[in-house]
Write a protein that holds these residues in place. Structure first.
Motif, short mmCIF file in Angstrom:
data_model
loop_
_atom_site.label_atom_id
_atom_site.label_comp_id
_atom_site.label_asym_id
_atom_site.label_seq_id
_atom_site.Cartn_x
_atom_site.Cartn_y
_atom_site.Cartn_z
N GLY A 31 0.97 -1.17 0.03
CA GLY A 31 0.17 0.04 -0.04
C GLY A 31 0.84 1.08 0.10
N ASP A 32 0.43 2.34 -0.60
CA ASP A 32 1.36 3.41 -0.75
C ASP A 32 1.44 4.04 0.67
OD1 ASP A 32 0.95 3.37 -3.45
OD2 ASP A 32 -0.67 4.89 -3.66
N GLU A 33 0.86 3.73 1.68
CA GLU A 33 1.07 4.09 3.12
C GLU A 33 2.71 3.75 3.53
OE1 GLU A 33 -2.06 1.08 4.06
OE2 GLU A 33 -1.20 2.37 2.41
N TYR A 34 2.84 2.51 3.08
CA TYR A 34 3.89 1.86 3.46
C TYR A 34 5.36 2.32 2.71
CZ TYR A 34 0.97 -1.43 5.83
OH TYR A 34 0.04 -2.06 6.71
N LEU A 35 4.80 3.11 1.65
CA LEU A 35 6.08 3.96 1.17
C LEU A 35 6.02 5.31 1.64
CD1 LEU A 35 5.91 3.11 -2.45
CD2 LEU A 35 7.40 2.14 -0.77
N GLY A 36 5.30 5.81 2.87
CA GLY A 36 5.36 6.99 3.31
C GLY A 36 4.64 8.29 2.68
N ARG A 37 3.37 7.59 1.77
CA ARG A 37 2.96 8.65 1.04
C ARG A 37 1.67 9.10 1.48
NH1 ARG A 37 4.00 5.26 -4.75
NH2 ARG A 37 6.21 5.75 -4.77
N GLN A 38 1.07 8.74 2.55
CA GLN A 38 -0.28 9.03 3.04
C GLN A 38 -0.07 9.72 4.47
OE1 GLN A 38 -3.22 5.80 2.93
NE2 GLN A 38 -2.82 5.70 0.59
N PRO A 39 -0.38 11.18 4.59
CA PRO A 39 -0.17 11.84 5.85
C PRO A 39 -1.54 11.42 6.66
CG PRO A 39 -0.72 13.15 3.86
CD PRO A 39 -0.31 11.93 3.39
N PRO A 40 -1.81 11.66 8.00
CA PRO A 40 -0.90 12.11 8.73
C PRO A 40 0.24 11.20 9.33
CG PRO A 40 -2.71 11.46 9.98
CD PRO A 40 -3.07 11.27 8.43
N LEU A 41 0.36 10.14 8.95
CA LEU A 41 1.17 8.96 9.55
C LEU A 41 2.52 8.96 8.65
CD1 LEU A 41 -1.11 5.71 10.05
CD2 LEU A 41 -0.62 7.70 11.73
N ALA A 42 2.59 9.65 7.61
CA ALA A 42 3.92 9.73 6.96
C ALA A 42 4.85 10.63 7.68
CB ALA A 42 3.64 10.17 5.69
N PRO A 43 6.08 10.26 7.59
CA PRO A 43 6.81 9.04 6.84
C PRO A 43 6.67 7.83 7.55
CG PRO A 43 8.42 10.33 8.01
CD PRO A 43 7.11 11.15 8.12
N TRP A 44 6.34 6.62 7.03
CA TRP A 44 6.22 5.50 7.39
C TRP A 44 7.55 4.72 7.77
CZ3 TRP A 44 1.18 3.32 8.20
CH2 TRP A 44 1.20 1.87 8.70
N ARG A 45 7.67 4.32 9.01
CA ARG A 45 9.04 3.52 9.15
C ARG A 45 8.53 2.10 9.53
NH1 ARG A 45 12.52 1.38 9.19
NH2 ARG A 45 14.39 1.06 10.68
N ASP A 46 9.34 1.33 8.71
CA ASP A 46 9.30 -0.33 8.76
C ASP A 46 10.40 -0.92 8.31
OD1 ASP A 46 7.57 -2.59 9.16
OD2 ASP A 46 5.85 -1.78 8.11
N THR A 47 10.50 -2.13 8.58
CA THR A 47 11.90 -2.82 8.23
C THR A 47 11.27 -4.21 7.69
OG1 THR A 47 13.04 -1.82 10.16
CG2 THR A 47 13.75 -4.14 9.36
N HIS A 48 11.98 -4.74 6.70
CA HIS A 48 12.09 -6.12 5.94
C HIS A 48 13.32 -6.54 5.77
CE1 HIS A 48 8.12 -7.22 4.48
NE2 HIS A 48 8.57 -8.06 3.38
#
Length: 479
Positions: A242-259
């Motif tokens: 999802g686009d939010e996982y690329l940090g493209r959806q405020p107000p939670l952007a930038p999204w911090r994750d690890t794979h």
């Protein structure tokens, strides 16, 4: 008639409360854990208007029936795999048992059916751009089979990039399999899957059971994120599509994750985990591929799969065991911090042993009730001596555990009851000081962008919000 309507409402109110009492008794007798039973019982007794319908859908006693059905499917899968001469890891497992790390987590051989394996290559993928660049590059190079599993798939820019790539590989003759969770991907339109099927991609939805009410069953969700390409390259971690996982959806952007990206014998374990879930959805096995040769060197890894059909509460016991094993350091990052008593006690005892215990949590909520409950547990942990940090730049979604100087775990499991007992999860454990050093540097960077809570910070919270946090904690076992 003027007198009948008030009487009717009175009867409805009385009936609702009676049903609330009956449902509360049922919860005490049937809910799997004491915390969950208490949470449901209190909610049903005092808020029956709000909780009767959710209990009917989410809390009714299908747990045992589901467990038996899932275990039966797993037995059938193992029989189907028996003719494949699968589990090609005997020599690698024997080499791993001779290593110095084998005894660090003594319960692991009984917690996980997957063995500790040597000679694996692991690459840390920080945030969404790096993760999906690596995943898409691997899929684009596929020659034989692509296995893809996510909790959430969105029909947005990233989701359509995945869709197009899978269609291209299917058109090139590659066998492509996509499995996503029915509740996690509830917003995915049917035309997304229909286009994939029309293009030759095998697509299935992970569903708990058939039936109208089970369409809304939020328990027993498949929270795993797995990609395996040609049995040679694999991926596991916290990202969904999802686009939010690329940090493209405020107000939670930038999204911090690890794979993480994997090569080596441990990919057989990822394939088996995928096969188990695919078999549940279809009663058929996907293609399973073994490479012609494994790397001659690499690190020790172990896949830990967990779910509600386990003989024991694998996920909760793993976290408790890992924390108890720590001698110098326990660093944890999790978006949701609602530990059970065993894990919370393990954290307190680690502090008493002089272990450096740190927990990194998001500063922004994506689910406000869960965030409120997490906050109360965070302040209790702070009073017990645990260092609590709030990540400031954006939403923190990564699930990472770092123990001492050589052990790490990265995957899909959160520190909450849903991951401990209700979801299907997967974590990759690594036993390697060099890789743990990379994880340490990544977390130190995250800590540098976080605010550390201090004693007395909870006193600055408004009284009404404190009350909300305590109410949220009461129902935390069913969140």
């Amino acid at each position: 008639m003027e007198f009948g309507i008030p009487h009717l409402f009175g009867y409805l109110i009385a009936l609702t409360h009676v049903l609330g009492v009956v449902a509360a008794i049922h919860a005490v007798l049937s809910v799997r854990t004491a915390q969950g039973a208490i949470a449901w019982a209190i909610a049903l007794l005092f808020m029956p208007y709000l909780t009767l319908l959710p209990y009917l859908v989410f809390g009714r006693s299908t747990f045992d029936a589901y467990i038996q059905a899932r275990r039966q499917a797993n037995r059938e899968m193992q029989l189907a795999m028996a003719d494949l001469n699968w589990r090609p890891w005997i020599e690698e497992a024997q080499a791993a048992q001779r290593s110095e790390y084998f005894g660090s987590l003594r319960a692991l051989p009984r917690l996980s059916p997957m063995p500790l394996l040597a000679n694996n290559q692991v690459r840390l993928l920080i945030d969404g751009e790096a993760t999906f660049a690596a995943i898409f590059a691997a899929i684009a190079s596929a020659r034989k089979v692509v296995l893809v599993q996510f909790f959430i798939v969105h029909d947005d820019q990233l989701g359509r990039r995945l869709q197009q790539l899978l269609l291209e590989r299917a058109a090139a003759g590659v066998e492509v399999y996509l499995l996503y969770d029915g509740i996690g991907s509830h917003a995915l339109p049917s035309h997304y899957s229909e286009r994939l099927r029309a293009g030759g991609v095998q697509v299935r939805t992970f569903a708990t059971r058939r039936g109208l009410l089970n369409r809304f069953q939020v328990n027993f969700r498949n929270h795993r994120k797995i990609v395996v390409v040609d049995g040679e390259r694999g991926f596991v971690g916290g990202h969904n599509v999802g686009d939010e996982y690329l940090g493209r959806q405020p107000p939670l952007a930038p999204w911090r994750d690890t794979h993480i990206e994997l090569q080596g014998p441990v990919l057989a374990c990822l394939q088996e985990s995928f096969a188990e879930d695919w078999f549940w959805a279809t009663r058929q096995l996907p293609p399973l591929i073994l490479p012609a040769a494994y790397p001659s060197r690499g690190m020790l890894c172990q896949v830990l799969v967990s779910g509600p059909a386990d003989a024991q509460e694998t996920c909760s016991l793993f976290f408790a065991e890992a924390i108890h094993a720590a001698r110098r350091r326990v660093w944890i990052t999790t978006p949701y911090f609602i530990p059970d008593e065993a894990v919370f006690a393990a954290l307190r005892l680690a502090v008493m042993r002089g272990v450096d215990v740190r927990i990194l949590l998001p500063a922004r909520p994506d689910h406000r009730v869960v965030y409120a409950a997490s906050s109360l547990y965070a302040f209790e942990a702070l009073r017990a001596g645990v260092r609590i940090f709030r990540y400031q730049p954006g939403f923190l979604h990564q699930k990472v555990l770092l123990i001492d100087a050589d052990t790490s775990a990265i995957g899909s499991a959160n520190l909450d009851n849903r991951s401990f007992r209700l979801n299907f999860e997967i974590m990759l454990l690594t036993f390697d000081s060099t890789f743990s050093g990379e994880v340490q540097r990544m977390l130190e960077e995250d800590f540098s962008h976080a605010h550390e809570l201090a004693a007395g910070d909870d006193q600055q919270i408004a009284r009404l919000r404190q009350l909300g946090m305590r109410v949220a904690r009461l129902i935390s076992p069913i969140l």
